[in-house]
Design a protein around this motif. Structure first.
Motif, PDB file in Angstrom:
ATOM      1  N   GLY A 127       0.294 -18.727  10.382  1.00 37.59           N
ATOM      2  CA  GLY A 127      -0.917 -17.924  10.211  1.00 37.59           C
ATOM      3  C   GLY A 127      -1.304 -17.811   8.750  1.00 37.59           C
ATOM      4  N   ALA A 128      -2.583 -17.676   8.515  1.00 37.06           N
ATOM      5  CA  ALA A 128      -3.098 -17.652   7.142  1.00 37.06           C
ATOM      6  C   ALA A 128      -3.030 -16.278   6.488  1.00 37.06           C
ATOM      7  N   ASN A 129      -2.964 -15.199   7.292  1.00 34.82           N
ATOM      8  CA  ASN A 129      -3.076 -13.846   6.747  1.00 34.82           C
ATOM      9  C   ASN A 129      -1.896 -12.962   7.137  1.00 34.82           C
ATOM     10  N   ILE A 130      -1.645 -11.951   6.296  1.00 33.58           N
ATOM     11  CA  ILE A 130      -0.602 -10.961   6.556  1.00 33.58           C
ATOM     12  C   ILE A 130      -1.123  -9.575   6.161  1.00 33.58           C
ATOM     13  N   PRO A 131      -0.548  -8.513   6.745  1.00 35.88           N
ATOM     14  CA  PRO A 131      -0.932  -7.161   6.339  1.00 35.88           C
ATOM     15  C   PRO A 131      -0.031  -6.660   5.208  1.00 35.88           C
ATOM     16  N   VAL A 132      -0.607  -5.916   4.293  1.00 33.67           N
ATOM     17  CA  VAL A 132       0.148  -5.307   3.197  1.00 33.67           C
ATOM     18  C   VAL A 132      -0.251  -3.837   3.111  1.00 33.67           C
ATOM     19  N   VAL A 133       0.733  -2.964   2.980  1.00 26.79           N
ATOM     20  CA  VAL A 133       0.449  -1.543   2.797  1.00 26.79           C
ATOM     21  C   VAL A 133       0.121  -1.332   1.326  1.00 26.79           C
ATOM     22  N   ALA A 134      -1.088  -0.839   1.049  1.00 26.92           N
ATOM     23  CA  ALA A 134      -1.541  -0.645  -0.325  1.00 26.92           C
ATOM     24  C   ALA A 134      -1.185   0.744  -0.856  1.00 26.92           C
ATOM     25  N   ASP A 135      -1.174   1.733   0.016  1.00 19.93           N
ATOM     26  CA  ASP A 135      -0.739   3.073  -0.357  1.00 19.93           C
ATOM     27  C   ASP A 135      -0.331   3.813   0.903  1.00 19.93           C
ATOM     28  N   LEU A 136       0.476   4.863   0.714  1.00 24.27           N
ATOM     29  CA  LEU A 136       0.981   5.607   1.863  1.00 24.27           C
ATOM     30  C   LEU A 136       1.361   6.999   1.400  1.00 24.27           C
ATOM     31  N   GLN A 137       0.982   8.002   2.184  1.00 34.10           N
ATOM     32  CA  GLN A 137       1.338   9.373   1.840  1.00 34.10           C
ATOM     33  C   GLN A 137       1.730  10.149   3.090  1.00 34.10           C
ATOM     34  N   CYS A 138       2.490  11.220   2.860  1.00 36.86           N
ATOM     35  CA  CYS A 138       2.936  12.074   3.955  1.00 36.86           C
ATOM     36  C   CYS A 138       2.798  13.523   3.521  1.00 36.86           C
ATOM     37  N   ASP A 139       2.309  14.343   4.443  1.00 36.24           N
ATOM     38  CA  ASP A 139       2.210  15.781   4.211  1.00 36.24           C
ATOM     39  C   ASP A 139       3.107  16.479   5.219  1.00 36.24           C
ATOM     40  N   TYR A 140       4.074  17.232   4.710  1.00 37.44           N
ATOM     41  CA  TYR A 140       5.093  17.875   5.538  1.00 37.44           C
ATOM     42  C   TYR A 140       4.644  19.287   5.917  1.00 37.44           C
TER      43      TYR A 140
END
Length: 149
Positions: free
Chosen positions: A66-79
């Motif tokens: 496959g030509a494409n992949i997913p990448v996580v650019a940012d991620l946050q969590c609120d507890y």
């Protein structure tokens, strides 16, 4: 709840349709039995992958040619509430906003009492394997994401 990505908490929480169950393992807790604050990110990853599988996006990304992949650019969590060893949680996932080559993914975790214990959001960008640059969603991908909302 004061997360900037949530304007109307009741509406926001009612819009989730996909969830995945997890059970808090002993190894995911600290010496007081609380869920370690890094673990929700692993839960987000597992639920996000299952969500993408369910809506049909993972097929091409998992294809070695496959030509494409997913990448996580940012991620946050609120507890919001304490989580402890052996609690059963449901991790909810939804595509909140669809961009040109990215999506803003939102997360919500509920305990067995139905209480929201943490929330989160993150950007996932589809990039070219060879170029490392953003690749726009196809019309078919965009339709999959729209229908899953």
């Amino acid at each position: 709840m004061r997360a900037a990505y949530i304007t109307d908490f009741e509406t926001w929480s009612s819009e989730f349709s996909f969830s995945m169950a997890v059970s808090v393992r002993f190894s995911e807790t600290d010496m007081f039995g609380h869920l370690n604050n890094t673990v929700p990110f692993a839960y987000f990853e597992s639920a996000r992958i299952e969500y993408f599988k369910q809506i049909g996006l993972m097929d091409s990304w998992l294809d070695p040619s496959g030509a494409n992949i997913p990448v996580v650019a940012d991620l946050q969590c609120d507890y919001l509430k304490q989580v402890y060893f052996d609690e059963a949680l449901d991790i909810y996932v939804k595509a909140a906003t669809i961009g040109n080559s990215s999506i803003d993914v939102h997360y919500m975790a509920k305990n067995e009492k139905g209480e929201i214990v943490f929330t989160g959001r993150g950007s996932v960008v589809q990039i070219g394997r060879q170029t490392g640059k953003g690749v726009p969603w196809t019309d078919a991908d965009r339709l999959l994401l729209q229908e899953a909302k």
